[in-house]
Design a protein around this motif. Structure first.
Motif, PDB file in Angstrom:
ATOM      1  N   THR A  11       1.242  76.169  69.785  1.00  0.00           N
ATOM      2  CA  THR A  11       1.990  77.302  69.711  1.00  0.00           C
ATOM      3  C   THR A  11       3.606  76.915  69.652  1.00  0.00           C
ATOM      4  N   VAL A  12       4.020  76.203  70.074  1.00  0.00           N
ATOM      5  CA  VAL A  12       5.239  75.878  70.408  1.00  0.00           C
ATOM      6  C   VAL A  12       5.884  75.083  69.671  1.00  0.00           C
ATOM      7  N   SER A  13       5.833  74.422  68.591  1.00  0.00           N
ATOM      8  CA  SER A  13       5.860  73.721  67.775  1.00  0.00           C
ATOM      9  C   SER A  13       6.083  75.174  66.362  1.00  0.00           C
ATOM     10  N   VAL A  69       7.533  63.581  63.798  1.00  0.00           N
ATOM     11  CA  VAL A  69       7.747  63.357  65.257  1.00  0.00           C
ATOM     12  C   VAL A  69       8.401  63.695  66.066  1.00  0.00           C
ATOM     13  N   SER A  70      10.076  64.318  65.794  1.00  0.00           N
ATOM     14  CA  SER A  70      11.235  65.035  66.229  1.00  0.00           C
ATOM     15  C   SER A  70      10.755  66.510  67.001  1.00  0.00           C
ATOM     16  N   LEU A  71       9.548  66.673  65.643  1.00  0.00           N
ATOM     17  CA  LEU A  71       9.128  67.890  66.270  1.00  0.00           C
ATOM     18  C   LEU A  71       7.892  68.036  67.494  1.00  0.00           C
ATOM     19  N   ALA A  72       7.261  66.689  66.930  1.00  0.00           N
ATOM     20  CA  ALA A  72       5.748  66.990  68.642  1.00  0.00           C
ATOM     21  C   ALA A  72       6.684  66.364  69.988  1.00  0.00           C
ATOM     22  N   ASN A  73       7.505  65.791  69.517  1.00  0.00           N
ATOM     23  CA  ASN A  73       8.323  65.145  71.244  1.00  0.00           C
ATOM     24  C   ASN A  73       8.893  66.329  71.383  1.00  0.00           C
ATOM     25  N   ARG A  74       9.569  66.933  70.710  1.00  0.00           N
ATOM     26  CA  ARG A  74      10.308  68.539  71.614  1.00  0.00           C
ATOM     27  C   ARG A  74       9.517  69.138  72.255  1.00  0.00           C
ATOM     28  N   ALA A  75       8.550  69.291  71.093  1.00  0.00           N
ATOM     29  CA  ALA A  75       7.083  70.449  71.694  1.00  0.00           C
ATOM     30  C   ALA A  75       6.779  70.107  73.298  1.00  0.00           C
ATOM     31  N   GLU A  76       6.363  68.433  73.038  1.00  0.00           N
ATOM     32  CA  GLU A  76       5.862  68.163  74.537  1.00  0.00           C
ATOM     33  C   GLU A  76       6.766  68.589  75.197  1.00  0.00           C
ATOM     34  N   GLN A  77       7.930  68.123  75.213  1.00  0.00           N
ATOM     35  CA  GLN A  77       8.872  68.301  76.308  1.00  0.00           C
ATOM     36  C   GLN A  77       9.133  69.397  76.921  1.00  0.00           C
ATOM     37  N   LEU A  78       8.971  70.083  76.017  1.00  0.00           N
ATOM     38  CA  LEU A  78       8.959  71.636  76.547  1.00  0.00           C
ATOM     39  C   LEU A  78       7.483  72.670  77.186  1.00  0.00           C
ATOM     40  N   ILE A  79       6.312  71.384  77.278  1.00  0.00           N
ATOM     41  CA  ILE A  79       5.088  71.826  78.144  1.00  0.00           C
ATOM     42  C   ILE A  79       5.413  71.340  79.014  1.00  0.00           C
ATOM     43  N   PHE A  80       6.070  70.121  78.551  1.00  0.00           N
ATOM     44  CA  PHE A  80       5.665  69.517  80.155  1.00  0.00           C
ATOM     45  C   PHE A  80       6.475  70.156  81.240  1.00  0.00           C
ATOM     46  N   GLU A  81       7.787  70.411  80.726  1.00  0.00           N
ATOM     47  CA  GLU A  81       9.012  71.086  81.378  1.00  0.00           C
ATOM     48  C   GLU A  81       7.795  72.773  82.339  1.00  0.00           C
ATOM     49  N   ALA A  82       6.876  73.302  81.790  1.00  0.00           N
ATOM     50  CA  ALA A  82       6.732  74.401  82.205  1.00  0.00           C
ATOM     51  C   ALA A  82       5.455  73.970  82.778  1.00  0.00           C
ATOM     52  N   LEU A  83       4.423  73.184  82.272  1.00  0.00           N
ATOM     53  CA  LEU A  83       3.582  72.862  82.152  1.00  0.00           C
ATOM     54  C   LEU A  83       3.347  71.947  84.261  1.00  0.00           C
ATOM     55  N   LEU A  84       3.965  71.272  84.021  1.00  0.00           N
ATOM     56  CA  LEU A  84       4.330  69.851  84.734  1.00  0.00           C
ATOM     57  C   LEU A  84       5.732  69.928  85.476  1.00  0.00           C
ATOM     58  N   PRO A  85       5.610  70.328  86.099  1.00  0.00           N
ATOM     59  CA  PRO A  85       7.249  70.909  86.905  1.00  0.00           C
ATOM     60  C   PRO A  85       7.413  69.492  87.954  1.00  0.00           C
ATOM     61  N   TYR A  86       8.455  68.724  88.040  1.00  0.00           N
ATOM     62  CA  TYR A  86       8.323  67.581  88.773  1.00  0.00           C
ATOM     63  C   TYR A  86       7.891  67.595  90.310  1.00  0.00           C
ATOM     64  N   LEU A 146       0.280  61.797  83.845  1.00  0.00           N
ATOM     65  CA  LEU A 146       0.901  60.154  83.652  1.00  0.00           C
ATOM     66  C   LEU A 146       2.289  60.424  83.243  1.00  0.00           C
ATOM     67  N   LYS A 147       1.950  60.410  81.748  1.00  0.00           N
ATOM     68  CA  LYS A 147       3.102  60.443  81.648  1.00  0.00           C
ATOM     69  C   LYS A 147       3.596  60.743  81.340  1.00  0.00           C
ATOM     70  N   ARG A 148       3.980  62.423  82.300  1.00  0.00           N
ATOM     71  CA  ARG A 148       4.429  63.149  83.117  1.00  0.00           C
ATOM     72  C   ARG A 148       5.651  62.138  84.047  1.00  0.00           C
ATOM     73  N   ALA A 149       4.519  61.842  84.825  1.00  0.00           N
ATOM     74  CA  ALA A 149       4.781  61.479  85.986  1.00  0.00           C
ATOM     75  C   ALA A 149       5.624  60.761  85.474  1.00  0.00           C
ATOM     76  N   LEU A 150       5.391  59.049  84.830  1.00  0.00           N
ATOM     77  CA  LEU A 150       5.912  57.904  84.744  1.00  0.00           C
ATOM     78  C   LEU A 150       7.809  58.576  84.205  1.00  0.00           C
ATOM     79  N   GLN A 151       7.553  59.600  82.924  1.00  0.00           N
ATOM     80  CA  GLN A 151       8.955  59.772  82.646  1.00  0.00           C
ATOM     81  C   GLN A 151      10.153  59.902  83.528  1.00  0.00           C
TER      82      GLN A 151
END
Length: 237
Positions: free
Chosen positions: A121-123, A134-151, A185-190
């Motif tokens: 959806t974000v894409s 690549v840039s589209l997928a990376n940016r979409a993932e970043q926004l999803i991580f921020e929304a679904l996996l807050p620090y 796990l990927k989000r926790a590592l980042q």
């Protein structure tokens, strides 16, 4: 009377480039399956609407609001959870008949589908700004991580002195965030919540449903005794 533009959307003419796939998920086999499905849809070999035998269809309005960024989404994004598709098929986003569409495999794990639906959806809202896949997928993932996996929430499940996670807890963590455990796990590592060594170790864990209901522990004060009790009460897988 013209439809009012949703608050989180910007006007953009999606008719210029016609029907097209925006972002594929998965490896080559999934992409080939997606291309064949979309070509068949465009050529009229099968119909996506009305909903029913081919797919379950819903709108992505709630996801757009959940992400919260003001992006140039196409109007009226629809989500199609496809039946009778190949197991290798993961999903893709597309513009079809000037509308935004998200296609996923209805047979996929529920957390995987949730993550994929959000990402695709974000894409659709990012595609005009990120021309490469690549840039589209990376940016979409970043926004999803921020929304679904807050620090704060991700941090509550991990400590730097934890070396093992049982399968039942991996499953509980995935279900809490409604995304696959490897994504947590990927989000926790980042976020530097876990180390490279922990990441490699935890990635080998296979999430398993507990045989009996457990109360999911979310630490507020980082109490080590409580966390260890939750981790190891049922033994390690």
């Amino acid at each position: 009377m013209p439809r009012k533009q949703p608050k989180n959307q910007l006007p953009l003419d999606f008719s210029v480039r016609g029907n097209r796939i925006v972002l594929h998920l998965g490896q080559v086999e999934s992409q080939r399956s997606a291309d064949a499905l979309f070509d068949g849809l465009v050529d009229g070999d099968w119909m996506i609407e009305p909903a029913g035998e081919a797919a379950d269809i819903s709108y992505a309005q709630d996801i757009v609001h959940q992400i919260g960024h003001k992006l140039p989404y196409p109007e009226g994004i629809k989500i199609a959870q496809l039946h009778h598709v190949e197991d290798v098929f993961k999903g893709f986003s597309a513009i079809y008949r000037q509308k935004g569409w998200v296609f996923v495999n209805a047979k996929a794990d529920i957390n995987e589908r949730n993550y994929q639906i959000h990402l695709l959806t974000v894409s659709l809202g990012l595609s005009s700004s990120y021309p490469t896949t690549v840039s589209l997928a990376n940016r979409a993932e970043q926004l999803i991580f921020e929304a679904l996996l807050p620090y704060s929430e991700v941090e509550s499940f991990f400590r730097d002195d934890i070396s093992k996670i049982p399968g039942f807890l991996a499953s509980d963590i995935a279900n809490f965030f409604k995304v696959p455990f490897p994504m947590v796990l990927k989000r926790a590592l980042q976020l530097h919540i876990i180390s490279d060594e922990q990441y490699r170790s935890f990635m080998t864990v296979k999430p398993l449903s507990s045989s009996k209901p457990r109360e999911l522990f979310v630490s507020q004060d980082g109490n080590l005794d409580d966390l260890e009790a939750q981790l190891f009460a049922g033994g390690l897988d």
